[in-house]
Design an enzyme around this catalytic site. Structure first.
Site, PDB file in Angstrom:
ATOM      1  N   HIS A   9      -3.654  -0.854   3.788  1.00 49.78           N
ATOM      2  CA  HIS A   9      -2.861  -0.522   4.977  1.00 49.78           C
ATOM      3  C   HIS A   9      -2.266   0.874   4.816  1.00 49.78           C
ATOM      4  CE1 HIS A   9      -2.602  -4.991   4.483  1.00 49.78           C
ATOM      5  NE2 HIS A   9      -3.084  -4.907   5.710  1.00 49.78           N
ATOM      6  N   ASP A  66      -5.537  -4.892  -1.847  1.00 51.18           N
ATOM      7  CA  ASP A  66      -5.902  -5.716  -0.693  1.00 51.18           C
ATOM      8  C   ASP A  66      -7.162  -5.258   0.039  1.00 51.18           C
ATOM      9  OD1 ASP A  66      -4.355  -3.526  -0.143  1.00 51.18           O
ATOM     10  OD2 ASP A  66      -2.873  -4.575   1.077  1.00 51.18           O
ATOM     11  N   ASP A  75      -3.713   1.412  -0.972  1.00 52.53           N
ATOM     12  CA  ASP A  75      -3.501   0.117  -0.335  1.00 52.53           C
ATOM     13  C   ASP A  75      -4.331   0.116   0.958  1.00 52.53           C
ATOM     14  OD1 ASP A  75      -1.117  -2.223  -0.220  1.00 52.53           O
ATOM     15  OD2 ASP A  75      -1.902  -1.651   1.741  1.00 52.53           O
ATOM     16  N   HIS A  78       5.528   0.751   3.376  1.00 46.62           N
ATOM     17  CA  HIS A  78       5.771   0.650   4.826  1.00 46.62           C
ATOM     18  C   HIS A  78       7.233   0.936   5.190  1.00 46.62           C
ATOM     19  CE1 HIS A  78       1.797  -0.808   5.631  1.00 46.62           C
ATOM     20  NE2 HIS A  78       1.947  -1.918   4.937  1.00 46.62           N
TER      21      HIS A  78
END
Lengths: 225, 316
Positions: B166, B253, B164, B127
């Site tokens: 996200h 995740d 991931d 991120h």
């Protein structure tokens, strides 16, 4: 929330004596569909839309579409001959809510904004409204949306916001959708965080129902009775 | 058996995010425990965190950002850029050791010392933007590794594959103008999950157009949908791009027992994904693949997930 804060002020305009060919090129060049027509004093005298232009143009299925002869004809015809005179307008101090209702009621894509002397000040299009709501919904800001079902009674939003605040999470926006259920509302807080596991659990522990994301909606067509 | 490297360092535990945060040092302890208890350590080349020249980080992050992060740590700030980014005075050093360790890991592959590797690092990176920390990430580990491979070893085509749950906004933005780094991400749809980017129409910009590919997945989906989408989107993209090196942003995740997402993958599906990555590395990149840990927050599931992951690397 006034129209003058969200409208486009650098308006591309055209004169009544200009040709349809010029109008069409302006629309193509700027990717727009509405040209306010103004005189030399910047007074609004009409509006011409891409639909007006298309109505005045032969079908693309016809042989003479975009032929030299056709372009000549388009160059000779004036905007004044096809424009809508006395179009619906907005005033700078109309609100965004006014604009939404007028645009919905009149089924138009954009409205010129004029002052009390009918001088053109701007134009507000559906696209400007969409931009305003994109901003309000926080689209583009990093965060996570939750969907919470609440009883239709006073104080529910406070409980939700308090819980979010206790978790030290900033709230980018909160949408509330009506008519979710006969007695329920749907609350959509947009949380400026990646860290939503704790707050989700907390809300469930407080007795709220988290709505399955696949069931979320903020609008649906009116029920046909 | 392949010569697989494991980047792990007890100093990665020192980045303290406080009591209410999911990105904890327990994640890394769980990951390491999974590897240790399966008896895999003797088969792995252990690599430690390493402080490398700042010039490598500067190939991705603005020098002012790097200094701003260091200063924030020195001043004892406990939050950086967003409340999500909880920090302590060790955070900067930990991030420097982690990203330096990742650089050292890819260096060892290029030098022929190891074949592939798993980097059990924190803080995570995908991120992190050029000048902004986001989503628990400070330095974009995978992006720095890609630039290092290009600048120091002349690797011409690098694929970064990010599973991931996200979207890796930072990685995408760093490379979106670049046709030499292909960024692929599969993640929960951005209208339902952090950070709100990674829609399917984000495909790269200008010269980089066609070198970013996003597969957003709706909440509630599981193994079948993921496998179908990876086969539909990623495999043909790699066929066209033919990467020389694979970097993988690994997040666990999307697991059904991980409460950070609405995606429900099984433990088996994570093995399928990693086997697919390994097959791509073998097919195009001579087996050169480095997996770098991003998210994954289920302390119960991480040991087994990481053990399976490392076993696939060892198998090659």
């Amino acid at each position: 929330m006034f129209v003058n804060k969200s409208m486009t002020t650098r308006v591309i305009t055209i004169r009544p004596e200009d040709s349809l060919l010029q109008a069409r090129s302006l629309m193509t060049e700027h990717s727009i569909r509405h040209l306010p027509v103004t005189d030399e004093d910047n007074t609004l005298v009409g509006i011409v839309t891409d639909r007006d232009i298309r109505s005045a143009t032969p079908s693309i299925l016809q042989d003479d579409f975009d032929s030299a002869k056709e372009r000549e004809r388009m160059a000779a015809a004036t905007v004044a001959s096809i424009m809508t005179r006395k179009p619906a307008v907005l005033k700078p101090l109309h609100t965004i809510q006014d604009a939404l209702m007028i645009i919905q009621g009149k089924k138009v894509g954009a409205l010129p904004v004029v002052d009390e002397n009918n001088k053109l000040k701007g134009i507000l299009s559906v696209r400007d409204l969409m931009r305003a709501f994109t901003n309000v919904m926080g689209i583009g800001e990093p965060g996570t949306l939750l969907g919470i079902m609440v009883e239709e009674k006073v104080g529910q939003l406070k409980r939700i916001v308090d819980a979010i605040t206790e978790e030290n999470i900033s709230c980018g926006s909160v949408l509330v959708a009506k008519h979710w259920d006969e007695t329920k509302r749907a609350v959509f807080p947009y949380l400026l965080t990646n860290n939503v596991a704790r707050i989700k659990k907390k809300l469930v522990d407080m007795g709220f129902t988290l709505i399955d994301p696949m069931e979320w909606y903020i609008d649906r067509l009116p029920k046909s009775e | 058996m392949k010569r697989t490297g494991l980047l792990y360092d007890d100093r990665f535990l020192l980045h303290d995010t406080g009591p209410m945060h999911p990105e904890t040092s327990d994640r890394l302890r769980a990951a390491y425990k999974g590897i240790e208890e399966a008896g895999l350590l003797p088969n792995l080349t252990l690599i430690q965190g390493k402080r490398m020249s700042q010039k490598y980080i500067e190939q991705v992050h603005h020098v002012n950002y790097i200094m701003r992060l260091e200063e924030a740590c020195l001043m004892g700030m406990c939050e950086f850029d967003y409340p999500d980014n909880q920090m302590c005075c060790e955070t900067y050093d930990t991030a420097v050791l982690a990203v330096g360790g990742v650089i050292d890991t890819v260096r060892r592959i290029m030098a022929g010392e190891i074949d592939n590797a798993f980097c059990a690092v924190r803080p995570p990176g995908h991120h992190a933007e050029i000048s902004k920390a986001m989503g628990f990430c400070y330095f974009n580990n995978v992006a720095v590794a890609a630039r290092y491979l290009q600048d120091e070893w002349g690797v011409s085509r690098i694929a970064i594959i990010d599973f991931d749950v996200h979207h890796g906004n930072g990685t995408q933005h760093i490379f979106e103008y670049d046709s030499t780094v292909f960024y692929y991400s599969i993640h929960e749809h951005p209208s339902f999950a952090f950070p709100g980017t990674g829609r399917e129409f984000e495909e790269g910009i200008d010269a980089g157009h066609g070198y970013t590919l996003n597969t957003p997945v709706l909440p509630g989906q599981g193994d079948q949908e993921y496998k179908m989408l990876i086969e539909r989107d990623l495999l043909p993209a790699m066929e066209r791009f033919e990467p020389d090196f694979l970097l993988v942003s690994t997040g666990f995740d999307a697991h059904k027992d991980d409460d950070m997402s609405g995606i429900n993958l099984s433990t088996e599906c994570f093995s399928w994904i990693m086997e697919t990555m390994m097959a791509l590395a073998n097919k195009y990149a001579g087996g050169r693949i480095v997996s770098i840990l991003e998210g994954g927050y289920s302390i119960q599931r991480l040991p087994e997930l990481v053990k399976n992951h490392v076993e696939i690397l060892l198998k090659g």
